[in-house]
Design a protein around this motif. Structure first.
Motif, short mmCIF file in Angstrom:
data_model
loop_
_atom_site.label_atom_id
_atom_site.label_comp_id
_atom_site.label_asym_id
_atom_site.label_seq_id
_atom_site.Cartn_x
_atom_site.Cartn_y
_atom_site.Cartn_z
N ASN A 61 0.87 -1.17 0.00
CA ASN A 61 0.00 0.00 0.00
C ASN A 61 0.91 1.22 0.00
OD1 ASN A 61 -2.36 1.66 0.28
ND2 ASN A 61 -1.88 1.87 2.47
N ILE A 62 1.09 1.83 -1.17
CA ILE A 62 2.01 2.96 -1.31
C ILE A 62 1.33 4.22 -0.78
CG2 ILE A 62 3.32 4.38 -2.92
CD1 ILE A 62 3.56 1.92 -4.71
N ILE A 63 2.01 4.90 0.14
CA ILE A 63 1.46 6.08 0.80
C ILE A 63 2.43 7.25 0.68
CG2 ILE A 63 0.05 4.73 2.39
CD1 ILE A 63 2.17 5.17 4.54
N GLU A 64 1.92 8.44 0.90
CA GLU A 64 2.74 9.65 0.86
C GLU A 64 3.26 10.01 2.24
OE1 GLU A 64 3.71 11.51 -1.76
OE2 GLU A 64 2.76 10.06 -3.11
N LYS A 65 2.45 9.75 3.26
CA LYS A 65 2.83 10.09 4.63
C LYS A 65 2.25 9.05 5.58
CE LYS A 65 -0.89 13.58 4.69
NZ LYS A 65 -1.32 13.32 3.30
N PRO A 66 2.85 8.88 6.75
CA PRO A 66 2.45 7.81 7.65
C PRO A 66 0.96 7.80 8.01
CG PRO A 66 4.54 8.69 8.35
CD PRO A 66 4.06 9.58 7.25
N GLU A 67 0.40 8.96 8.18
CA GLU A 67 -1.01 9.02 8.59
C GLU A 67 -1.96 8.41 7.56
OE1 GLU A 67 -2.43 13.47 7.25
OE2 GLU A 67 -1.21 13.29 9.06
N ASP A 68 -1.46 8.19 6.35
CA ASP A 68 -2.28 7.57 5.31
C ASP A 68 -2.28 6.05 5.38
OD1 ASP A 68 -2.80 10.11 4.29
OD2 ASP A 68 -1.08 10.04 2.92
N GLY A 69 -1.51 5.49 6.28
CA GLY A 69 -1.37 4.04 6.35
C GLY A 69 -2.65 3.32 6.75
N LEU A 70 -2.78 2.08 6.27
CA LEU A 70 -3.91 1.23 6.65
C LEU A 70 -3.60 0.48 7.95
CD1 LEU A 70 -4.73 -0.31 3.15
CD2 LEU A 70 -5.97 1.54 4.32
N PHE A 71 -2.33 0.12 8.13
CA PHE A 71 -1.85 -0.60 9.32
C PHE A 71 -2.63 -1.89 9.55
CE2 PHE A 71 -1.41 4.05 10.21
CZ PHE A 71 -0.06 4.12 9.91
N GLU A 72 -2.82 -2.62 8.47
CA GLU A 72 -3.52 -3.90 8.52
C GLU A 72 -2.55 -5.02 8.17
OE1 GLU A 72 -6.78 -3.75 5.84
OE2 GLU A 72 -7.76 -2.03 6.84
N HIS A 73 -2.59 -6.09 8.94
CA HIS A 73 -1.74 -7.24 8.67
C HIS A 73 -2.01 -7.76 7.26
CE1 HIS A 73 -0.78 -11.69 9.04
NE2 HIS A 73 0.39 -11.08 9.13
#
Length: 338
Positions: A61-73
């Motif tokens: 999951n390519i993101i621009e900044k950490p807050e955009d993360g899904l943080f799903e296993h």
């Protein structure tokens, strides 16, 4: 699930080494996601190849900044710096593009930490020769972090199976290291070590200082360093309120700490503490760099060019590195250091 999961940046390391592989293997472990929110900082194409090499059931999951993360296993959040030419990449070889890329991953991660976008860094191996080939003016992580954060003399701590080890001296010859074992330095380092544990949220902080000579010198029979410098340094720290004892003979102090007698040991020189930690459990020996504005943990092994790209490298150390960052990050403070 821990509601206080901290966001942990994982700079991918040298793309030609085992860093991407052991990171991919680590993120297969669902426990990591139960403990923290990992964000890989690297090159998406390199990491996709690492996932293929280790045959992991992961997607990017390519993101621009950490807050955009899904943080799903199962879904790896990655900040893609797009700085590797895959046609030129050769596993296990020194390459300038890899040295430059590794530095950029760390620099970006540091910026994220300084801005408060991530709580900690869990770093993977980089290669000194690749850095040199790229013209990067640092020989390793510690020197980079020191400069990028304007931190003087960062404090290194190892942790393995609950045993914590600090180092009075690091990369010096033994002869030069002995010259640094002054009462002033011992006193200063015990104060710094105590503050470092405070920052990590450690409430019980009893220190033992390792001896230099056999049997800690036997009152001067086997050397005067303990009598003239190390002992007086400990005494000065104790008078200042530090809970410390020693010098304790080095052939027993680490065993005692491992069994809970002390909360941390101040090792006098590089190999004294390194040998004790790595003989306890090589793969679970994790390095923590204190005195930085943020928490940083690291594996204590190299890029292993000889096995890179072969799905041989163990991820145990990297998993422990991320877990330790996750354990300390919610308690970590940056406002107790002078």
């Amino acid at each position: 699930m821990n509601k206080e999961r901290a966001i942990i940046a994982i700079p991918m390391g040298d793309p030609a080494g085992i860093g991407p592989e052991i990171t991919a293997k680590s993120l297969v472990n669902e426990e990591i996601y139960n403990m923290c929110k990992p964000v890989v900082v690297g090159d998406a194409n390199v990491f996709a190849k690492a996932i293929e090499i280790v045959d992991a059931n992961l997607t990017l999951n390519i993101i621009e900044k950490p807050e955009d993360g899904l943080f799903e296993h199962g879904k790896v959040d990655i900040i893609d710096l797009k700085n590797i030419d895959m046609e030129e990449l050769q596993y296990g070889e020194v390459q300038a593009q890899c040295g430059q890329a590794a530095f950029e991953y760390i620099k970006t991660s540091v910026e994220l930490a300084k801005d408060g976008d991530v709580k900690a860094l869990a770093t993977t191996p980089i290669n000194k020769e690749s850095l040199k080939a790229a013209g990067v003016p640092y020989i390793g992580h510690t020197e980079m972090l020191e400069d990028l954060t304007n931190t003087k003399d960062p404090l290194t701590m190892f942790q393995v199976n609950g045993m914590r080890i600090f180092f009075l001296t690091r990369h010096l010859s033994l002869k030069d290291a002995i010259g640094q074992m002054t009462k002033e330095r011992v006193h200063d380092y015990l104060n710094r070590c105590d503050k470092a544990l405070q920052r990590l949220g450690v409430e019980s902080r009893k220190f033992a200082v390792a001896g230099l000579n056999p049997h800690s010198g036997e009152g001067g029979l086997f050397g005067m360093e303990e009598v003239e410098e190390i002992g007086p340094g400990i005494e000065a720290a104790v008078k200042g309120g530090i809970d410390a004892v020693g010098p304790v003979p080095a052939d027993s102090v680490f065993f005692q700490a491992l069994n809970g007698k002390y909360d941390a040991v101040l090792s006098l020189y590089h190999d004294q503490g390194h040998i004790a930690a790595k003989m306890t459990d090589f793969h679970r020996t994790i390095s923590i760099t204190n005195s930085l504005p943020f928490l940083r943990t690291s594996v204590d092994h190299g890029t292993a060019f000889d096995i890179a790209g072969k799905n041989i490298a163990s991820s145990v150390s990297m998993e422990e590195c991320i877990k330790l960052a996750a354990e300390y990050a919610p308690k970590f403070t940056s406002d107790t250091m002078e």
